[in-house]
Each structure stands twice: as C-alpha cells, then as structure tokens.
Design a protein around this motif. Structure first.
Motif, PDB file in Angstrom:
ATOM      1  N   LEU A 231      21.737 -20.301 -25.584  1.00  0.00           N
ATOM      2  CA  LEU A 231      21.148 -20.871 -27.089  1.00  0.00           C
ATOM      3  C   LEU A 231      20.188 -19.752 -27.439  1.00  0.00           C
ATOM      4  CD1 LEU A 231      21.857 -23.620 -28.076  1.00  0.00           C
ATOM      5  CD2 LEU A 231      23.024 -22.466 -29.750  1.00  0.00           C
ATOM      6  N   VAL A 232      19.637 -19.781 -28.442  1.00  0.00           N
ATOM      7  CA  VAL A 232      18.012 -18.831 -27.804  1.00  0.00           C
ATOM      8  C   VAL A 232      17.189 -19.908 -28.944  1.00  0.00           C
ATOM      9  CG1 VAL A 232      16.618 -16.626 -28.631  1.00  0.00           C
ATOM     10  CG2 VAL A 232      19.014 -16.490 -27.348  1.00  0.00           C
ATOM     11  N   ILE A 233      16.231 -19.908 -28.897  1.00  0.00           N
ATOM     12  CA  ILE A 233      15.139 -20.485 -29.724  1.00  0.00           C
ATOM     13  C   ILE A 233      14.682 -19.785 -30.527  1.00  0.00           C
ATOM     14  CG2 ILE A 233      12.926 -22.046 -29.978  1.00  0.00           C
ATOM     15  CD1 ILE A 233      13.244 -23.427 -26.778  1.00  0.00           C
TER      16      ILE A 233
ATOM     17  N   ASN B  78       9.287 -25.608 -21.582  1.00  0.00           N
ATOM     18  CA  ASN B  78      10.247 -25.275 -20.347  1.00  0.00           C
ATOM     19  C   ASN B  78      11.930 -25.805 -20.593  1.00  0.00           C
ATOM     20  OD1 ASN B  78       8.456 -23.163 -19.774  1.00  0.00           O
ATOM     21  ND2 ASN B  78       6.856 -24.725 -18.279  1.00  0.00           N
ATOM     22  N   VAL B  79      11.701 -27.209 -20.291  1.00  0.00           N
ATOM     23  CA  VAL B  79      12.823 -28.343 -20.684  1.00  0.00           C
ATOM     24  C   VAL B  79      13.792 -27.077 -21.226  1.00  0.00           C
ATOM     25  CG1 VAL B  79      13.768 -29.864 -20.083  1.00  0.00           C
ATOM     26  CG2 VAL B  79      11.799 -29.432 -18.629  1.00  0.00           C
ATOM     27  N   VAL B  80      13.160 -26.952 -22.495  1.00  0.00           N
ATOM     28  CA  VAL B  80      14.454 -27.177 -23.673  1.00  0.00           C
ATOM     29  C   VAL B  80      14.672 -25.458 -23.220  1.00  0.00           C
ATOM     30  CG1 VAL B  80      14.152 -26.910 -26.068  1.00  0.00           C
ATOM     31  CG2 VAL B  80      13.144 -28.851 -25.137  1.00  0.00           C
ATOM     32  N   GLU B  81      13.502 -24.564 -23.082  1.00  0.00           N
ATOM     33  CA  GLU B  81      14.372 -23.256 -22.926  1.00  0.00           C
ATOM     34  C   GLU B  81      15.565 -23.041 -22.123  1.00  0.00           C
ATOM     35  OE1 GLU B  81      10.423 -20.697 -22.067  1.00  0.00           O
ATOM     36  OE2 GLU B  81       9.688 -21.437 -24.211  1.00  0.00           O
ATOM     37  N   TRP B  82      15.060 -24.072 -21.226  1.00  0.00           N
ATOM     38  CA  TRP B  82      16.153 -23.329 -19.936  1.00  0.00           C
ATOM     39  C   TRP B  82      17.482 -24.453 -20.765  1.00  0.00           C
ATOM     40  CZ3 TRP B  82      17.986 -28.037 -17.232  1.00  0.00           C
ATOM     41  CH2 TRP B  82      18.773 -28.016 -16.608  1.00  0.00           C
ATOM     42  N   LEU B  83      16.896 -25.858 -20.549  1.00  0.00           N
ATOM     43  CA  LEU B  83      18.696 -26.662 -21.507  1.00  0.00           C
ATOM     44  C   LEU B  83      18.945 -25.081 -22.291  1.00  0.00           C
ATOM     45  CD1 LEU B  83      17.045 -29.525 -23.158  1.00  0.00           C
ATOM     46  CD2 LEU B  83      19.159 -28.813 -20.695  1.00  0.00           C
ATOM     47  N   ALA B  84      18.490 -24.047 -23.354  1.00  0.00           N
ATOM     48  CA  ALA B  84      18.876 -23.541 -24.358  1.00  0.00           C
ATOM     49  C   ALA B  84      19.351 -21.947 -23.976  1.00  0.00           C
ATOM     50  CB  ALA B  84      17.998 -23.082 -25.436  1.00  0.00           C
ATOM     51  N   SER B  85      19.689 -21.878 -22.998  1.00  0.00           N
ATOM     52  CA  SER B  85      19.470 -20.677 -21.999  1.00  0.00           C
ATOM     53  C   SER B  85      20.840 -21.449 -21.292  1.00  0.00           C
ATOM     54  CB  SER B  85      18.208 -19.701 -20.985  1.00  0.00           C
ATOM     55  OG  SER B  85      18.282 -20.713 -19.927  1.00  0.00           O
ATOM     56  N   GLU B  86      20.325 -22.128 -20.249  1.00  0.00           N
ATOM     57  CA  GLU B  86      21.542 -22.199 -19.516  1.00  0.00           C
ATOM     58  C   GLU B  86      23.126 -23.187 -20.727  1.00  0.00           C
ATOM     59  OE1 GLU B  86      21.937 -23.975 -15.821  1.00  0.00           O
ATOM     60  OE2 GLU B  86      20.326 -22.516 -16.682  1.00  0.00           O
TER      61      GLU B  86
ATOM     62  N   TYR C 254      13.501 -27.726 -33.074  1.00  0.00           N
ATOM     63  CA  TYR C 254      13.569 -26.511 -32.025  1.00  0.00           C
ATOM     64  C   TYR C 254      14.185 -26.498 -33.330  1.00  0.00           C
ATOM     65  CZ  TYR C 254      10.774 -27.528 -28.220  1.00  0.00           C
ATOM     66  OH  TYR C 254      10.068 -28.089 -27.026  1.00  0.00           O
ATOM     67  N   VAL C 255      14.559 -24.467 -32.931  1.00  0.00           N
ATOM     68  CA  VAL C 255      15.554 -23.814 -33.672  1.00  0.00           C
ATOM     69  C   VAL C 255      16.522 -23.386 -33.330  1.00  0.00           C
ATOM     70  CG1 VAL C 255      16.038 -22.715 -36.225  1.00  0.00           C
ATOM     71  CG2 VAL C 255      14.568 -24.253 -36.435  1.00  0.00           C
ATOM     72  N   PHE C 256      17.788 -23.364 -33.374  1.00  0.00           N
ATOM     73  CA  PHE C 256      18.499 -22.509 -32.227  1.00  0.00           C
ATOM     74  C   PHE C 256      19.269 -21.412 -32.768  1.00  0.00           C
ATOM     75  CE2 PHE C 256      17.148 -26.383 -29.979  1.00  0.00           C
ATOM     76  CZ  PHE C 256      16.951 -26.188 -28.618  1.00  0.00           C
ATOM     77  N   ARG C 257      19.683 -20.466 -32.608  1.00  0.00           N
ATOM     78  CA  ARG C 257      20.421 -19.409 -32.806  1.00  0.00           C
ATOM     79  C   ARG C 257      21.493 -19.460 -31.691  1.00  0.00           C
ATOM     80  NH1 ARG C 257      20.631 -17.181 -37.411  1.00  0.00           N
ATOM     81  NH2 ARG C 257      18.387 -16.655 -38.453  1.00  0.00           N
ATOM     82  N   LYS C 258      22.522 -18.410 -31.469  1.00  0.00           N
ATOM     83  CA  LYS C 258      23.351 -18.762 -30.562  1.00  0.00           C
ATOM     84  C   LYS C 258      23.694 -16.699 -30.010  1.00  0.00           C
ATOM     85  CE  LYS C 258      27.839 -17.565 -30.987  1.00  0.00           C
ATOM     86  NZ  LYS C 258      29.565 -18.279 -30.937  1.00  0.00           N
TER      87      LYS C 258
ATOM     88  N   LYS D 251      27.490 -24.501 -29.868  1.00  0.00           N
ATOM     89  CA  LYS D 251      27.000 -23.196 -29.553  1.00  0.00           C
ATOM     90  C   LYS D 251      28.293 -22.178 -29.654  1.00  0.00           C
ATOM     91  CE  LYS D 251      28.146 -20.525 -26.791  1.00  0.00           C
ATOM     92  NZ  LYS D 251      28.167 -19.719 -24.906  1.00  0.00           N
ATOM     93  N   ASP D 252      29.310 -22.792 -29.090  1.00  0.00           N
ATOM     94  CA  ASP D 252      31.450 -22.092 -29.439  1.00  0.00           C
ATOM     95  C   ASP D 252      31.140 -22.766 -30.840  1.00  0.00           C
ATOM     96  OD1 ASP D 252      30.992 -21.601 -26.763  1.00  0.00           O
ATOM     97  OD2 ASP D 252      32.381 -23.568 -26.246  1.00  0.00           O
ATOM     98  N   SER D 253      30.228 -23.416 -31.071  1.00  0.00           N
ATOM     99  CA  SER D 253      31.306 -24.170 -33.287  1.00  0.00           C
ATOM    100  C   SER D 253      30.247 -23.592 -33.736  1.00  0.00           C
ATOM    101  CB  SER D 253      31.082 -25.528 -33.095  1.00  0.00           C
ATOM    102  OG  SER D 253      29.495 -25.764 -33.131  1.00  0.00           O
TER     103      SER D 253
END
Ligand code: AVI
Length: 322
Positions: free
Chosen positions: A302-304, A291-299, A318-322, A181-183
């Motif tokens: 990132l947003v799915i 649910n787990v992927v959403e949790w990992l993303a929010s921690e 999954y496709v994520f944005r920051k 995400k930082d990159s």
C-alpha cells in the motif's frame, strides 16, 4: 494443568482458550472480550475522559470533513463506504451527515461481527439520517474481505476507525492490510486510524482508568469462559495490569492472579493451576509513528496518500491506495 479426557475443541473459541491457557506463559485473545457485556463495556470505555482515542478521531473527522469528502467522492457516480467494525457508528455519523448535506452519492455499508451492533446502528441511522442508503452486513473481517473482492464495479472506500489495527501484532497487521489491498481496485481508498506514540503516562492512563471500567472489560474474558465454557474463575482473584513500552509502542494488558488457585473449565476438560502473581496476557494496543505506518504500508503493498491529525497530534487517520 490436568487434562482428564481429550476435549472436543469444536469451536475457535474453545480451541484458542485451550491453547492460550495451556501455554506458558498463559494468554487469551482480546477478540473474545466482545460479547454483549464486552460491547457495552467498550462503549463505556469510549466515554471515559482518559480514553482520548475516541475524541481525537471525532475531532479529526469533524475538522477535516471537507477534505475527506473531496478525496472520497467520485465525479462519475456513487461509491461504497464500507466500514469494518462499525460499532455504534458515532464518529462515522460526522462524515455521513456532511456527505449527505453536500449531496454526495454513496452507499454506507457498515460491517460488524455483532448482529446486535448492526441492528442498533441501522435503526438509529434510519431515524437520524433517513436520506442515506444503508446496506449493513454482519461478518468477520477476513470473511467480509473475501466478499469485498466481488464489489469491484464501483469505487470502494474502506473505513477502519478506532485504531482497531492496534490489537494486532505487526505480522498480523500486515496480513490484514495485505488482504485489504487485495480487495481494492486502483481507484479504491483505505482510510484507517492509528493511535500515535505520545507521553507514556497518557497511554497508561487510557488503559488503566480509576473507575475500573477497563479492568471489568479485561476480566470479561474470564466471565465469558465461566458462562460459555463452564469455567469457575473467581474474577475477584485477578487484577487488571497495564504495561506500556515507549520504545516499541506496545501497550500490553494482563490479568494477574493475586493468589495461588485452581480453576476448572468443564467444557475443555481442563484443570488449571495458577501460582501467586502468575499472568494471563490478554491484549495488545499498539501505538504508532509515521515511520512504522509507512513500513506497514510498504510491507502490504500500500501507499500512503495523505494523513489527518487531531490538534494535539495524539492520533492520525491515514489514507492509503494500492
Ligand atoms: C478496540 N481497541 C482498539 C481498543 C484499544 O484501544 O486497544 C480496545 C480497548 N482495550 C482497552 N481499552 C480499549
């Protein structure tokens, strides 16, 4: 365990092997499986009928290549398609070929820890898809991620295929995703594969093939310690063992000592004893649900944006944005 003189732990490999094998219970990191032999054995695993992950992701990329192209392409210029852990690029070629047919402007930047994998992939691509601009780099994920922060000038799409994230425990997966995400800039995307929870027997079979390729892959850790650190493991006295917990979604690999034995690792000045049926934990292969992927993303901040599944629902990108 007996340490005669203080060993010089001057490489990460030595340090981690020492730490893992002097711990109770013993463990080793799966990242050290991947030398030239380990790379080859992993290619063999990906061709096993039981190892469904590769075919599922191949199907996803093929089935959804048009939608994926729409997400990735920019109307204004070119983008960098950065693949972490590119390996032989077999699955990615489905996308590369499609993007090139659709005249989408992009630079393919495969990154792998193995120079051998990078050289082979660059050579193959220049033969099979000469019209594509390829700018390959050798490097470790986290080192490359730092460099990625400087590529802010144009859109980046980061690909991490193969459910490679599954080899990290959740806290390390969150570190990894946070670093990614930082990159990333606001327009950048992360496209990542996550193997899904499913019938536990299917998962066990994928990591316990009858031909013994996965066992040889797991035992390559011991062979590598023998060769590079002066160890004298008798690999025939260890058994590959797989366990899957459907509640946590964690598949765990072990090497189990089939009899009492002594092992010396000369470079580490280390004498080890194994009790009969003592274990070395070698790898985790985490399985996920939404649910787990959403949790990992929010921690990880990132947003799915969306996700793509194969027809059996075994695997998702999954496709994520920051
Ligand atoms: C690379 N990684 C995602 C593989 C996995 O499924 O955990 C490594 C592997 N281990 C045994 N078989 C394949």
């Amino acid at each position: 365990m007996n340490i005669t003189t203080k060993p010089s732990l001057d490489t990460a490999f030595k340090k981690e092997v020492f730490q893992g094998l002097t711990n109770s219970p013993k463990y080793l990191s799966s990242k050290y499986i991947y030398d030239a032999t380990g790379d080859k054995l992993f290619q063999d695993i990906m061709a096993l009928p039981e190892y469904y992950l590769t075919n599922c992701e191949f199907e996803i990329l093929d089935l959804h290549k048009e939608a994926i192209a729409k997400l990735f392409a920019t109307t204004t210029g070119t983008f960098d398609l950065i693949e972490l852990g590119a390996g032989d690029g077999k699955k990615t070629k489905v996308l590369l070929r499609h993007f090139s047919e659709k005249k989408i402007n992009f630079v393919y930047k495969p990154i792998d820890i193995s120079q051998n994998a990078i050289d082979q992939l660059s050579e193959k691509l220049s033969e099979e898809l000469p019209q594509i601009t390829v700018d390959a780099e050798k490097g470790e994920y986290f080192e490359v991620l730092d460099r990625l922060k400087t590529y802010r000038s144009r859109k980046k799409v980061i690909l991490v295929l193969g459910s490679n994230i599954g080899n990290l425990l959740h806290p390390r997966a969150i570190d990894f995703l946070s670093n990614l995400k930082d990159s990333m800039g606001d327009d950048d995307l992360l496209f990542m594969g996550f193997d899904q929870k499913k019938d536990p027997q299917i998962i066990l079979n994928a990591y316990n093939d009858p031909t013994g390729v996965t066992a040889a892959f797991n035992k390559n850790l011991l062979t590598r310690i023998n060769r590079e650190l002066g160890g004298n493991f008798d690999v025939s006295k260890f058994k590959h063992w797989e366990r899957y917990d459907p509640e946590t979604g964690t598949a765990k690999s072990f090497l189990v000592a089939t009899e009492a034995q002594k092992v010396t690792i000369s470079e580490l000045n280390l004498d080890l004893t194994f009790d009969p049926w003592e274990t070395i934990h070698t790898e985790i292969s985490q399985k996920y649900d939404d649910n787990v992927v959403e949790w990992l993303a929010s921690e990880s901040g990132l947003v799915i944006e969306t996700s793509f599944s194969d027809s059996k629902g075994y695997y998702k990108d999954y496709v994520f944005r920051k």
